[in-house]
Scaffold this motif. Structure first.
Motif, PDB file in Angstrom:
ATOM      1  N   GLY A  11       0.833  -1.208   0.000  1.00  0.00           N
ATOM      2  CA  GLY A  11       0.000   0.000   0.000  1.00  0.00           C
ATOM      3  C   GLY A  11       0.863   1.251   0.000  1.00  0.00           C
ATOM      4  O   GLY A  11       1.983   1.268  -0.536  1.00  0.00           O
ATOM      5  N   GLY A  12       0.338   2.313   0.641  1.00  0.00           N
ATOM      6  CA  GLY A  12       0.931   3.656   0.587  1.00  0.00           C
ATOM      7  C   GLY A  12       2.429   3.732   0.824  1.00  0.00           C
ATOM      8  O   GLY A  12       3.187   4.202  -0.036  1.00  0.00           O
ATOM      9  N   ILE A  13       2.896   3.253   1.980  1.00  0.00           N
ATOM     10  CA  ILE A  13       4.311   3.482   2.336  1.00  0.00           C
ATOM     11  C   ILE A  13       5.247   2.520   1.615  1.00  0.00           C
ATOM     12  O   ILE A  13       6.469   2.737   1.585  1.00  0.00           O
ATOM     13  CB  ILE A  13       4.519   3.382   3.874  1.00  0.00           C
ATOM     14  N   ASP A  34       0.906  -9.023  -1.105  1.00  0.00           N
ATOM     15  CA  ASP A  34      -0.244  -8.274  -0.593  1.00  0.00           C
ATOM     16  C   ASP A  34      -1.480  -9.150  -0.814  1.00  0.00           C
ATOM     17  O   ASP A  34      -1.523  -9.918  -1.785  1.00  0.00           O
ATOM     18  CB  ASP A  34      -0.403  -6.930  -1.336  1.00  0.00           C
ATOM     19  N   ILE A  35      -2.476  -9.016   0.067  1.00  0.00           N
ATOM     20  CA  ILE A  35      -3.716  -9.771  -0.153  1.00  0.00           C
ATOM     21  C   ILE A  35      -4.542  -9.141  -1.277  1.00  0.00           C
ATOM     22  O   ILE A  35      -5.461  -9.759  -1.784  1.00  0.00           O
ATOM     23  CB  ILE A  35      -4.557  -9.865   1.140  1.00  0.00           C
ATOM     24  N   CYS A  70       5.152  -3.581   5.662  1.00  0.00           N
ATOM     25  CA  CYS A  70       4.402  -2.342   5.383  1.00  0.00           C
ATOM     26  C   CYS A  70       2.896  -2.603   5.452  1.00  0.00           C
ATOM     27  O   CYS A  70       2.115  -1.963   4.748  1.00  0.00           O
ATOM     28  CB  CYS A  70       4.763  -1.807   4.005  1.00  0.00           C
ATOM     29  N   THR A  71       2.509  -3.518   6.315  1.00  0.00           N
ATOM     30  CA  THR A  71       1.077  -3.821   6.507  1.00  0.00           C
ATOM     31  C   THR A  71       0.525  -2.942   7.620  1.00  0.00           C
ATOM     32  O   THR A  71       1.293  -2.305   8.352  1.00  0.00           O
ATOM     33  CB  THR A  71       0.907  -5.287   6.943  1.00  0.00           C
ATOM     34  N   PRO A  72      -0.802  -2.948   7.803  1.00  0.00           N
ATOM     35  CA  PRO A  72      -1.342  -2.303   9.012  1.00  0.00           C
ATOM     36  C   PRO A  72      -0.733  -2.944  10.274  1.00  0.00           C
ATOM     37  O   PRO A  72      -0.342  -4.117  10.257  1.00  0.00           O
ATOM     38  CB  PRO A  72      -2.845  -2.570   8.905  1.00  0.00           C
ATOM     39  N   LEU A  75      -0.673  -6.726  12.011  1.00  0.00           N
ATOM     40  CA  LEU A  75       0.053  -7.864  11.422  1.00  0.00           C
ATOM     41  C   LEU A  75       1.561  -7.797  11.683  1.00  0.00           C
ATOM     42  O   LEU A  75       2.290  -8.723  11.334  1.00  0.00           O
ATOM     43  CB  LEU A  75      -0.203  -7.904   9.912  1.00  0.00           C
ATOM     44  N   HIS A  76       2.039  -6.689  12.258  1.00  0.00           N
ATOM     45  CA  HIS A  76       3.492  -6.513  12.389  1.00  0.00           C
ATOM     46  C   HIS A  76       4.140  -7.622  13.223  1.00  0.00           C
ATOM     47  O   HIS A  76       5.214  -8.123  12.877  1.00  0.00           O
ATOM     48  CB  HIS A  76       3.818  -5.144  13.012  1.00  0.00           C
ATOM     49  N   GLU A  93       7.600  -1.342   9.656  1.00  0.00           N
ATOM     50  CA  GLU A  93       7.059   0.016   9.763  1.00  0.00           C
ATOM     51  C   GLU A  93       6.595   0.312  11.194  1.00  0.00           C
ATOM     52  O   GLU A  93       6.279  -0.590  11.973  1.00  0.00           O
ATOM     53  CB  GLU A  93       5.901   0.216   8.762  1.00  0.00           C
ATOM     54  N   LYS A  94       6.566   1.595  11.527  1.00  0.00           N
ATOM     55  CA  LYS A  94       6.028   2.034  12.801  1.00  0.00           C
ATOM     56  C   LYS A  94       4.511   2.077  12.710  1.00  0.00           C
ATOM     57  O   LYS A  94       4.001   2.124  11.563  1.00  0.00           O
ATOM     58  CB  LYS A  94       6.597   3.389  13.229  1.00  0.00           C
ATOM     59  N   HIS A 161      -6.972   2.301   7.110  1.00  0.00           N
ATOM     60  CA  HIS A 161      -6.851   1.304   8.191  1.00  0.00           C
ATOM     61  C   HIS A 161      -6.678   1.975   9.560  1.00  0.00           C
ATOM     62  O   HIS A 161      -7.002   1.394  10.588  1.00  0.00           O
ATOM     63  CB  HIS A 161      -5.696   0.314   7.911  1.00  0.00           C
ATOM     64  N   ARG A 162      -6.201   3.234   9.562  1.00  0.00           N
ATOM     65  CA  ARG A 162      -5.974   3.928  10.835  1.00  0.00           C
ATOM     66  C   ARG A 162      -7.275   4.291  11.548  1.00  0.00           C
ATOM     67  O   ARG A 162      -7.257   4.683  12.714  1.00  0.00           O
ATOM     68  CB  ARG A 162      -5.151   5.195  10.599  1.00  0.00           C
ATOM     69  N   HIS A 179       5.415   8.739  16.319  1.00  0.00           N
ATOM     70  CA  HIS A 179       6.579   9.420  15.719  1.00  0.00           C
ATOM     71  C   HIS A 179       7.093  10.502  16.680  1.00  0.00           C
ATOM     72  O   HIS A 179       8.297  10.644  16.887  1.00  0.00           O
ATOM     73  CB  HIS A 179       6.168  10.130  14.413  1.00  0.00           C
TER      74      HIS A 179
HETATM   75  N1  LIG Z   1       7.259   5.917   8.438  1.00  0.00           N
HETATM   76  C1  LIG Z   1       6.272   6.681   7.991  1.00  0.00           C
HETATM   77  O1  LIG Z   1       6.387   7.889   7.924  1.00  0.00           O
HETATM   78  C2  LIG Z   1       4.999   6.017   7.563  1.00  0.00           C
HETATM   79  C3  LIG Z   1       4.163   6.628   6.626  1.00  0.00           C
HETATM   80  C4  LIG Z   1       2.998   5.941   6.228  1.00  0.00           C
HETATM   81  C5  LIG Z   1       2.694   4.713   6.801  1.00  0.00           C
HETATM   82  N2  LIG Z   1       3.513   4.169   7.749  1.00  0.00           N
HETATM   83  C6  LIG Z   1       3.179   2.863   8.387  1.00  0.00           C
HETATM   84  O2  LIG Z   1       3.240   1.839   7.411  1.00  0.00           O
HETATM   85  C7  LIG Z   1       2.220   0.860   7.672  1.00  0.00           C
HETATM   86  C8  LIG Z   1       1.309   0.757   6.435  1.00  0.00           C
HETATM   87  O3  LIG Z   1       0.730   2.016   6.188  1.00  0.00           O
HETATM   88  P1  LIG Z   1       0.157   2.394   4.733  1.00  0.00           P
HETATM   89  O4  LIG Z   1      -0.202   3.814   4.794  1.00  0.00           O
HETATM   90  O5  LIG Z   1       1.088   1.927   3.683  1.00  0.00           O
HETATM   91  O6  LIG Z   1      -1.172   1.503   4.749  1.00  0.00           O
HETATM   92  P2  LIG Z   1      -2.059   1.028   3.531  1.00  0.00           P
HETATM   93  O7  LIG Z   1      -3.362   0.671   4.119  1.00  0.00           O
HETATM   94  O8  LIG Z   1      -1.969   2.000   2.409  1.00  0.00           O
HETATM   95  O9  LIG Z   1      -1.302  -0.307   3.027  1.00  0.00           O
HETATM   96  C9  LIG Z   1      -1.293  -1.504   3.769  1.00  0.00           C
HETATM   97  C10 LIG Z   1      -1.233  -2.663   2.781  1.00  0.00           C
HETATM   98  O10 LIG Z   1      -1.127  -3.887   3.518  1.00  0.00           O
HETATM   99  C11 LIG Z   1      -1.910  -4.858   2.816  1.00  0.00           C
HETATM  100  N3  LIG Z   1      -2.215  -6.014   3.655  1.00  0.00           N
HETATM  101  C12 LIG Z   1      -3.205  -6.150   4.580  1.00  0.00           C
HETATM  102  N4  LIG Z   1      -3.183  -7.406   5.080  1.00  0.00           N
HETATM  103  C13 LIG Z   1      -2.158  -8.055   4.472  1.00  0.00           C
HETATM  104  C14 LIG Z   1      -1.638  -9.381   4.571  1.00  0.00           C
HETATM  105  N5  LIG Z   1      -2.156 -10.302   5.391  1.00  0.00           N
HETATM  106  N6  LIG Z   1      -0.594  -9.719   3.774  1.00  0.00           N
HETATM  107  C15 LIG Z   1      -0.058  -8.821   2.904  1.00  0.00           C
HETATM  108  N7  LIG Z   1      -0.502  -7.545   2.785  1.00  0.00           N
HETATM  109  C16 LIG Z   1      -1.546  -7.179   3.549  1.00  0.00           C
HETATM  110  C17 LIG Z   1      -3.150  -4.075   2.383  1.00  0.00           C
HETATM  111  O11 LIG Z   1      -3.869  -4.746   1.370  1.00  0.00           O
HETATM  112  C18 LIG Z   1      -2.517  -2.766   1.914  1.00  0.00           C
HETATM  113  O12 LIG Z   1      -2.178  -2.801   0.544  1.00  0.00           O
HETATM  114  C19 LIG Z   1       1.497   1.334   8.937  1.00  0.00           C
HETATM  115  O13 LIG Z   1       2.068   0.711  10.042  1.00  0.00           O
HETATM  116  C20 LIG Z   1       1.764   2.831   8.947  1.00  0.00           C
HETATM  117  O14 LIG Z   1       1.717   3.416  10.232  1.00  0.00           O
HETATM  118  C21 LIG Z   1       4.649   4.788   8.107  1.00  0.00           C
END
Ligand SMILES: NC(=O)c1ccc[n+]([C@@H]2O[C@H](COP(=O)([O-])OP(=O)(O)OC[C@H]3O[C@@H](n4cnc5c(N)ncnc54)[C@H](O)[C@@H]3O)[C@@H](O)[C@H]2O)c1
Length: 325
Positions: A11-13, A34-35, A70-72, A75-76, A93-94, A161-162, A179
């Motif tokens: 996803g995003g990060i 990714d799922i 990089c999941t929610p 799952l970390h 990821e945090k 997800h947040r 952070h």
């Molecule tokens: N360091 C930073 O500045 C920063 C910035 C953004 C996000 N983050 C962290 O990164 C993490 C993800 O955030 P995001 O914004 O990318 O979230 P997001 O929701 O955009 O992406 C999460 C991805 O995980 C996938 N996912 C869910 N279950 C899964 C599984 N069982 N197996 C594989 N993939 C699975 C989802 O389908 C999705 O594509 C969070 O912990 C968030 O806090 C950190």
């Protein structure tokens, strides 16, 4: 030989991780899981990664040397523990996890593992934050007595997800508050106790969209953290007051750090080294630690402290304040 990197959660990060590994010497991103099939498809077509919908299958087939998680947050723990037990280095990821208990388990496994865990508190590698730390360490501020850190923004969180308590473990406080707390720890040390307000004031969501935490650091500095998804982003400021002056960082992303000297009454600007981004430094640091066998700057112990502070803050928010009458 290049280290093979895989990414779980596309996803995003994840884009920052894929780019981060591409830009770091001695690493090659090879696979992603990714799922969400569309995300897997995009990673295959746009990034040239081998794509999987099951992260365990990816580990089996690709045998990566390191994994970015990089999941929610819920799952970390499961993914980190499985990777570390297989001897795979983890950039998670945090926040470290969705709960204090999960983070404690991760730290216990990381302690015994043959592989390294870095939690991606990327602001430790941000030029202006590094400058703040350097100035505080130089001693010109004297004893720090007051810290204020604000990470705010205007974001629509309904489908994120947040906004889901089971997936994220919390809202703005867990996400950006972690952070800010981690940055306090980086700059000034551990936190001893907290009070907090965290609520859902302006958006329809399960988790908090506005939070204020006050605390006392172990060295006796008082602190305040302000976070929110429903607050104008211009309301972002970092200030540290000490016995000899005041440090401010108004433009958090660029600097400069400004110091007001109590003796002279003058402001002095300290330019920041923004030649590399926090992500470039974060990924390069992890590879250096792997090569040299040393603990990353943001490791299980520091991230667990941050997680405990946030958990205590939510407990304090649930307990509420003292009535006035
Ligand atoms: N360091 C930073 O500045 C920063 C910035 C953004 C996000 N983050 C962290 O990164 C993490 C993800 O955030 P995001 O914004 O990318 O979230 P997001 O929701 O955009 O992406 C999460 C991805 O995980 C996938 N996912 C869910 N279950 C899964 C599984 N069982 N197996 C594989 N993939 C699975 C989802 O389908 C999705 O594509 C969070 O912990 C968030 O806090 C950190």
């Amino acid at each position: 030989m290049s280290l093979k990197a895989a990414i779980v959660g596309l996803g995003g990060i994840s884009a920052a991780h894929i780019r981060g590994w591409q830009e770091t010497e001695g690493v090659e991103p090879i696979a992603g899981a990714d799922i969400n099939e569309e995300a897997v498809d995009a990673a295959e077509k746009q990034q040239g990664l081998a794509g999987y919908t099951d992260w365990r299958e990816m580990l089996e087939a690709q045998r990566p040397d390191l994994v970015s998680i990089c999941t929610p947050p819920f799952l970390h723990a499961e993914i980190t523990i499985e990777c570390l037990e297989r001897g795979i280095h983890v950039m998670c990821e945090k926040p470290m996890a969705a709960t204090r208990e999960d983070a404690e388990q991760m730290a216990a496994v990381a302690d015994e593992a043959d592989a390294l865990l870095q939690v991606a508190y990327c602001h430790r590698f941000h030029g202006p934050a590094m400058k703040l730390r350097e100035i505080i360490a130089s001693g010109i501020l004297g004893r720090p007595v007051f810290f204020r850190g604000a990470f705010t923004g205007l974001s629509e969180m309904e489908s994120d997800h947040r906004s889901n308590i089971a997936q994220a473990g919390g809202g703005a406080l867990m996400d950006n508050g972690s952070h800010a707390v981690d940055l306090y720890q980086f700059l000034l040390g551990k936190i001893a106790d907290v009070s907090c307000r965290a609520g859902t004031l302006l958006q329809e969501m399960e988790t908090d969209d506005v939070a204020v935490m006050i605390f006392e650091g172990e060295e006796g500095c008082y602190g305040e953290v302000l976070v929110g998804y429903s607050v104008p982003p211009q309301f972002t400021e970092w200030r540290i007051a000490g016995e000899r002056g005041l440090l401010t960082l108004e433009d958090y992303f660029n600097g400069p750090v400004r110091f007001w000297d109590r003796d002279t009454g003058e402001w002095e600007d300290h330019e920041c080294d923004n030649s590399l981004t926090r992500f470039q430094r974060q990924f390069a640091h992890f590879i250096e630690c792997i090569r040299e066998g040393r603990l990353p700057l943001s490791n299980a112990e520091t991230a667990l402290h941050t997680q405990r502070v946030i958990a205590a803050a939510y407990d304090a928010a649930h307990a509420g304040g003292l009535p006035v009458d």
